[in-house]
Scaffold this active site. Structure first.
Site, short mmCIF file in Angstrom:
data_model
loop_
_atom_site.label_atom_id
_atom_site.label_comp_id
_atom_site.label_asym_id
_atom_site.label_seq_id
_atom_site.Cartn_x
_atom_site.Cartn_y
_atom_site.Cartn_z
N HIS A 166 2.12 -19.41 2.45
CA HIS A 166 1.86 -19.06 1.05
C HIS A 166 1.02 -20.11 0.33
CE1 HIS A 166 2.23 -16.92 -2.60
NE2 HIS A 166 3.41 -16.39 -2.42
N HIS A 264 4.08 -1.94 -22.58
CA HIS A 264 3.30 -1.04 -21.74
C HIS A 264 4.20 -0.55 -20.61
CE1 HIS A 264 0.18 0.89 -19.56
NE2 HIS A 264 0.11 -0.02 -18.61
N ASP A 389 -7.34 0.01 8.04
CA ASP A 389 -7.65 0.84 9.21
C ASP A 389 -8.52 0.04 10.17
OD1 ASP A 389 -8.41 2.73 11.05
OD2 ASP A 389 -9.27 4.13 9.61
#
Length: 447
Positions: A166, A264, A389
């Site tokens: 990380h 929101h 993909d």
């Protein structure tokens, strides 16, 4: 020892093309430093591939993966480097890359049930571990940043495992790398994804937050001790999907049907809120009067810093949001609305001051947070993990398996429909069954 179902065929190193990248050093910013002790983020991508033999995999697919990886590392070369102490700053850390630095790449064959391991139902975490590559241990010359593994399930499918430290980058950056690698493999040529922005001057530090966070990693009060928890031997990983129709219902529930909500009310807000409420109900103590539950998640700062940071910036550019509410309020009839309101408020506070949670709230509440084991979040629907993909079609399943070490909730877009959300959790078997009951029972009430 490897489990008997897994046979390692090859362990090798893959580098950018020789001479393609000059020796370079990138200093860790304060936004990288936060994650120095947080360990790796691990993802598994599963691809059904009927009729694929081990020989075809080794002779045709693996060479393509290696060649496209080398091409991709030409742009993402920091991932082939190492983090080490800076020679010019006593409290500094750098990512250093030299010609010949490489990424660990493992090739394996697995004799287990591909469809069971790649399904959404509960699976023992230990069944997935063999599919994950381990970062090479620090040999004294620095911390390695990336390891990859490609595993064939003969006649059934393929799995690609990715482990990224990380401190090297956040999820946005690591998924940009994976997408670039996949695009290069699928096209058998150069990466089709825009190259990363490596310039560190975009991350300014007028308040010397670097020193603040350096002091944090030098004590026990670090993000590492808060995140890393013990996983029970019977821990299972399971996936849950909130369909778009349920997302829409949750938004109505969270706002009371009013158009002018005080926050929101996004898809992410209600997905987090619903999962948090189910989680709290599952773990609700017998006497919860006056007790509080916590939730933490990170938010992308690229558009919040001044000046804004480019979307393709490679590194960490995250800050935190911390949410707190009384357990009784979350488990009541208006629990989802309460959770959504508190999550929405924390996001609005983040917009006003992106680092308030890390610099003010987390230090003050640290002991309570460690004791209460807050629900945290990994991933984002924005990463579009189901678009990765390699030329074999879209993945049938993507998992963030590192949540087994952090008890976080993995979040991604739904594979099945636009606007839905997929979450993944790791829990002991009995607790997972209780969560499953809460989750699906709540969705039925939304019909």
């Amino acid at each position: 020892m490897s489990p008997p179902e897994l046979r390692v065929i090859e362990r090798c190193q893959v580098s950018p093309p020789p001479g393609a990248v000059a020796e370079s050093t990138l200093p860790l910013t304060y936004l990288d430093l936060i994650w120095l002790k947080a360990g790796t983020v691990e993802r598994l991508f599963f691809y059904p591939f009927a009729g694929v033999s081990t020989s075809h995999f080794v002779d045709s697919i693996v060479p393509s993966l290696k060649a496209s990886l080398a091409v991709t590392l030409r742009s993402f070369y920091p991932l082939a480097g190492k983090i080490s102490r800076s020679p010019t700053r006593e409290d500094g850390f750098d990512i250093h890359y030299a010609d010949g630095d490489s990424v660990s790449f493992t090739v394996a064959e697995h004799g287990g049930d591909f469809h069971e391991l790649s399904g959404g139902g509960p699976r023992l975490v230990n069944m997935l571990v063999p599919l994950l590559p381990e970062l090479p241990r620090d040999g004294g010359d620095g911390l390695r940043l990336l390891a990859l593994q490609a595993t064939v399930f003969p006649d059934r499918g393929l799995a690609v495992g990715v482990s990224v430290h990380h401190a090297s980058c956040d999820g946005s950056s690591s998924m940009r790398f994976v997408a670039a690698w996949a695009a290069a493999a699928a096209s058998a040529g150069a990466a089709q994804v825009a190259p990363p922005v490596l310039e560190r001057s975009f991350i300014s530090d007028p308040d010397d937050l670097y020193t603040f966070f350096y002091k944090g990693i030098s004590t026990d009060q670090t993000i590492e001790t808060m995140l890393h928890q013990t996983t029970s031997p019977d821990a299972v990983l399971e996936s849950f999907t909130i369909a778009k129709k349920h997302i829409d219902k949750l938004k109505e529930l969270a706002t009371g049907g009013a158009a002018g909500a005080s926050f929101h009310c996004s898809t992410v807000v209600v997905a987090y809120a619903y999962a948090w409420v189910c989680h709290v109900k599952t773990r609700r103590p017998k006497n919860d009067k006056g007790k509080h539950a916590f939730m933490g998640f990170v938010a992308d700062c690229r558009g919040r810093l001044k000046p804004p940071v480019p979307a393709a910036y490679f590194g960490n550019c995250l800050s935190g949001c911390l949410v707190e509410s009384e357990i009784g309020d979350l488990t009541g009839k208006d629990g989802v609305a309460t959770a959504a309101r508190e999550i929405g408020k924390s996001i609005e506070a983040f917009k006003e001051g992106p680092f308030k949670a890390f610099t003010e709230e987390l230090p003050k509440r640290y002991q309570a947070l460690v004791a209460e084991q807050p629900l945290s979040v990994a991933g984002s629907p924005k990463f579009k993990v189901y678009d990765v993909d390699f030329g074999w079609g879209r993945p049938s399943k993507v998992e963030i398996t590192s949540i087994a070490k952090t008890s976080a909730m993995a979040v991604a877009e739904s594979r099945e429909e636009e606007g839905g959300v997929e979450i993944g959790l790791v829990k002991p078997q009995a607790e997972m069954e209780a969560f499953e009951k809460e989750f699906y029972g709540g969705l039925q009430l939304l019909q």
